[in-house]
Design an enzyme around this catalytic site. Structure first.
Site, PDB file in Angstrom:
ATOM      1  N   TYR A  66      15.581 -19.108  44.630  1.00 31.97           N
ATOM      2  CA  TYR A  66      15.334 -20.520  44.317  1.00 31.97           C
ATOM      3  C   TYR A  66      16.140 -20.945  43.097  1.00 31.97           C
ATOM      4  O   TYR A  66      16.818 -21.954  43.083  1.00 31.97           O
ATOM      5  CB  TYR A  66      13.859 -20.732  43.960  1.00 31.97           C
ATOM      6  N   ASN A  80       5.235 -25.480  40.957  1.00 34.84           N
ATOM      7  CA  ASN A  80       6.449 -26.183  41.350  1.00 34.84           C
ATOM      8  C   ASN A  80       7.667 -25.275  41.359  1.00 34.84           C
ATOM      9  O   ASN A  80       8.507 -25.338  40.471  1.00 34.84           O
ATOM     10  CB  ASN A  80       6.710 -27.342  40.398  1.00 34.84           C
ATOM     11  N   GLN A  87       0.815  -1.214   0.000  1.00 34.86           N
ATOM     12  CA  GLN A  87       0.000   0.000   0.000  1.00 34.86           C
ATOM     13  C   GLN A  87       0.852   1.269   0.000  1.00 34.86           C
ATOM     14  O   GLN A  87       2.016   1.238   0.386  1.00 34.86           O
ATOM     15  CB  GLN A  87      -0.920   0.008   1.228  1.00 34.86           C
ATOM     16  N   GLY A  99       4.214 -26.596  49.505  1.00 34.95           N
ATOM     17  CA  GLY A  99       3.746 -27.270  48.304  1.00 34.95           C
ATOM     18  C   GLY A  99       4.445 -28.575  48.022  1.00 34.95           C
ATOM     19  O   GLY A  99       3.901 -29.458  47.353  1.00 34.95           O
TER      20      GLY A  99
END
Lengths: 572, 248
Positions: free
Chosen positions: A348, A503, A162, A467
């Site tokens: 972690y 996890n 265009q 957990g």
């Protein structure tokens, strides 16, 4: 096995814990000492914290609103009541400040995720068939080269059909491009080298042959949309951006009508029919489209990381690089930010790729396996030991107890991994990866992971956070179950797999297990040869052959990211 | 033959200590007064009434319910106490207890408790007076050494760190100190200063801690050497794995 090896973490811990850093007064002592003096020096002991405090003060002065102030910690007791120490990036000599391994402070980490999120693989064959059969247009290597030249103009945001169109500034999107790859050597020879990911050049011969056989005569586009676009939108935008520019490029390159019905056929064939996302779309409750981290299977992650093609003879190294990349993306960015918040996830994740503690455990396992099972941990397919429960029990038990005893014999290692979740990740990743290396079976590796969790819990009377009581106690029950919504081969499991969605500290390990099973066999890929080839591309800003080194470069401020905005902001 | 609870396998002193903790048959080593306990827990002022969340059950006109008839409410539930917590941190350098064995001790021997088990800390939530019973039991017995175990509601960092020279487990908030040969606590669980120094008595000697501990350590009782425990873990693991196939 007699443990007379020199510990791989020894030098790192000696420098980290018996040498002074900044003003932390940690000079002297042994890494085996059980007692130490705590000087409680606060943030003044650490250069990065001092710098951050100064920046916080300046920011508050400038904006008239308080911000970072370490004295807000614990009602005026700042961080640094124990010694603040830097860490080594495993497998490198790079010593970095812990803060610099938070992804916000690390441009390489951001770029790794950018480079995955902005990538899509799109097949060309259906589009070519439509052109030839529906429109009678001949497709030749020359027309493909021309199309790729058009596409590499259009994909970053250039107009092709265009008039009077707004376009993106090329200097802001210079990381955006598309290359192709094929298993057809004859076609590859005809493709302009600038557009080709050359499988023969990028992979060892054996892997290249396997990849070409798997890909066959099909042809695929490896497209990377601009980093700045991907950051502004989301992963699901990647295939849409690519689709629009592919459509316009076909129209332009093959002089097609923009309105006829046949182009609708081409649009579907070219834009949507052969699209491979790096991550699957997630369920509605996660509210994430394709190409977001929660949808990246562990097998895909194993294939995205490219260490397997540059260090194939050392499959443990391959797995360790996948651990690093997986922990960073899945823990630090996915769980740590998309699913949760705050800064704790860095602690972690980094345990698995700093100070060579996991590396030591895994290479010990390699020696153990090779001694006991006749070289089963070396690369190969004929040397593997059968994946039985006895083998899982033997390797995972030896690995886990070895790792636990390291923490007991080296109190500084324990102090480095001061949280049980860190230790659980490291111990289980070592056990799981080792079992996968020895057996060539990812689910046997996963089984070793869960046994390691059980042993760890019983030995120390503790494991990780709440957990872990769920995920790591029930996991063994679905390790070998492939019933729908219960189990899958580990390669096809991912961060959103049932029980894995929270996890913390695990998912990089799972990815490593998937990787170890295949690297151990010398496979050219884990689950998808197209993804393996797509990232075998030296032009990507992030070097996927060495993610841990890249994180180190990011922490040391040596990494040059893409998608920067300095061109459109006031000069400083 | 009457059933006798077995609790835990293993032939070592660590395994034996684990059985003791689980059975609740532990030796009482010290006295902690009710006021001192209230002070260090930090939930209410010593001597004050227990705040309640509902009227005593006897006044509530409970609906007919067979479960209610079978299970007698705990004293705290009867009185309508709030649910409050006690949280312990145990050093990995031969602290007598460990998070899981605190949990087992609470869950097996006390009613109405909700234990939570982490790596560095272990929390028990219960109606306030019921919780205090658990807390007192664990503080006064061989489950705790004042140097190697401490009450920490928040900022629990320390279980895995090297010990300071005085042998008192590292605490960022410095809640406990060794003074004149005894361990005193001068802040409550969450680190707020309290009005007096609560005396928890002498630390265990290294030998005594090694004798009473429930953690395996290579420099004391190595996990590797407790073959029966490892065999038992393997058995559990195999059975859980096999259950995935839903064997008939």
């Amino acid at each position: 096995m007699a443990d007379d090896r020199k510990k791989m973490f020894q030098k790192d811990l000696e420098i980290k814990f018996t040498k002074a850093h900044g003003d932390n007064k940690m000079e002297g002592g042994e890494i085996t000492d059980k007692k130490v003096t705590y000087y409680r020096l606060g943030v003044d002991q650490n250069p990065r914290k001092v710098e951050m405090r100064k920046a916080g003060q300046e920011m508050a002065d400038k904006r008239g609103l308080v911000g970072y102030n370490p004295m807000m910690h614990c009602g005026g007791i700042p961080l640094g009541q124990r010694a603040l120490t830097p860490s080594f990036i495993s497998g490198t000599d790079m010593m970095v400040e812990s803060d610099d391994l938070h992804y916000v402070n690390n441009a390489a980490m951001q770029q790794m995720w950018d480079d995955i999120r902005r990538t899509t693989i799109v097949g060309m064959d259906m589009a070519h068939e439509t052109l030839e059969k529906r429109l009678g247009i001949e497709v030749t290597p020359e027309t493909i080269n021309h199309y790729l030249e058009v596409l590499n103009h259009a994909l970053p945001g250039g107009a092709v059909v265009q008039e009077h169109m707004v376009e993106t500034h090329p200097a802001l999107v210079d990381d955006c491009y598309c290359k192709i790859f094929t298993g057809d050597d004859e076609l590859a020879d005809e493709i302009d080298p600038q557009f080709l990911i050359n499988i023969n050049k990028q992979f060892p011969e054996e892997q290249a042959e396997a990849l070409k056989a798997a890909i066959g005569k099909t042809t695929w586009q490896a497209a990377h949309i601009p980093t700045v676009v991907s950051r502004t939108t989301d992963g699901a935008q990647t295939s849409r951006w690519m689709a629009m520019q592919v459509g316009m490029s076909f129209i332009a390159a093959y002089n097609m009508c923009a309105g006829e019905a046949a182009v609708a056929d081409l649009s579907y064939a070219a834009k949507h029919a052969g699209v491979i996302s790096m991550g699957d779309m997630l369920p509605a409750r996660r509210a994430r489209g394709p190409n977001e981290p929660g949808g990246i299977s562990f097998g895909h992650m194993a294939d995205i990381i490219q260490t397997s093609r540059v260090d194939a003879e050392d499959p443990a190294h391959v797995a360790l690089e996948v651990v690093g990349a997986g922990c960073m993306l899945f823990d630090q960015i996915w769980l740590g930010s998309y699913m949760s918040g705050g800064v704790g996830f860095t602690q972690y994740a980094t345990a698995a790729y700093t100070n060579n503690i996991l590396d030591d455990n895994l290479y010990y396992n390699v020696d153990y396996i090779n001694d006991k099972y006749d070289g089963a941990a070396n690369k190969g397919t004929d040397n593997k030991v059968k994946a039985t429960m006895d083998v899982v029990k033997d390797i995972a038990t030896e690995s886990t107890i070895y790792g636990i005893e390291n923490y007991e014999n080296y109190p500084t290692a324990l102090e480095d991994h001061f949280g049980g979740s860190q230790r659980a990740t490291v111990l289980s990743a070592a056990a799981g990866s080792a079992t996968a290396l020895a057996t060539g079976n990812g689910n046997a590796g996963l089984s070793g992971w869960y046994l390691s969790m059980y042993l760890h819990k019983e030995a120390l009377g503790r494991l990780g956070f709440f957990g872990f009581d769920l995920q790591d106690q029930c996991g063994a029950t679905n390790t070998f179950s492939f019933q729908s919504d219960e189990g899958l081969p580990v390669e096809l499991r991912g961060p959103n797999y049932p029980n894995y969605a929270m996890n913390v500290g695990h998912q990089g390990g799972y990815a490593a297990i998937a990787s170890a099973a295949h690297a151990g066999r010398g496979d050219a890929w884990a689950v998808n040869p197209l993804i393996k080839v797509c990232f075998a591309d030296d032009m990507l800003p992030f070097d996927f052959t060495a993610p841990r080194k890249e994180f180190g470069r990011g922490a040391l401020k040596e990494f040059e990211p893409a998608g920067e905005r300095s061109l459109i902001i006031p000069a400083r | 033959m009457a059933y006798e609870a077995q609790y835990y396998p293993g032939a070592t002193s660590v395994a034996e200590n684990r059985r003791k903790h689980m059975s609740g048959k532990v030796e009482k080593l010290r006295e902690v007064s009710d006021d001192d306990l209230t002070l260090v827990l930090g939930h209410r002022a010593p001597g004050s009434d227990y705040p309640s969340t509902h009227p005593p059950l006897a006044e509530m006109g409970e609906p007919e319910c067979s479960v209610r008839e079978m299970v007698e409410a705990t004293p705290g539930a009867k009185a309508g106490d709030r649910v409050r917590y006690v949280q312990f941190v145990d050093s990995m350098y031969n602290a007598p207890s460990t998070p899981y064995f605190r949990t087992y001790a609470a869950a097996i021997n006390f009613r109405g408790v909700d234990p939570g088990t982490l790596s560095g800390r272990q929390v028990v939530e219960a109606r306030e007076r019921d919780m205090e019973e658990v807390a007192k039991f664990q503080l006064e017995t061989e489950m705790s050494c004042p140097a190697l175990a401490s009450l920490r509601g928040a900022t629990v960092h320390g279980h895995s760190l090297r010990l300071p020279e005085d042998g008192i487990m590292f605490d960022m908030l410095d809640r406990c100190r060794l003074e004149n040969g005894v361990v005193i606590m001068h802040k409550d669980q969450v680190g707020r200063a309290i009005d007096k120094k609560v005396d928890f008595g002498k630390p265990m000697s290294e030998e005594e801690a090694a004798k009473r501990t429930t953690i395996y350590r290579v420099d004391n009782v190595a996990f590797r050497d407790d073959a029966e425990v490892i065999e038992w873990v393997h058995t559990i693991f195999e059975k859980r794995t096999a259950y995935g196939f839903k064997p008939e």
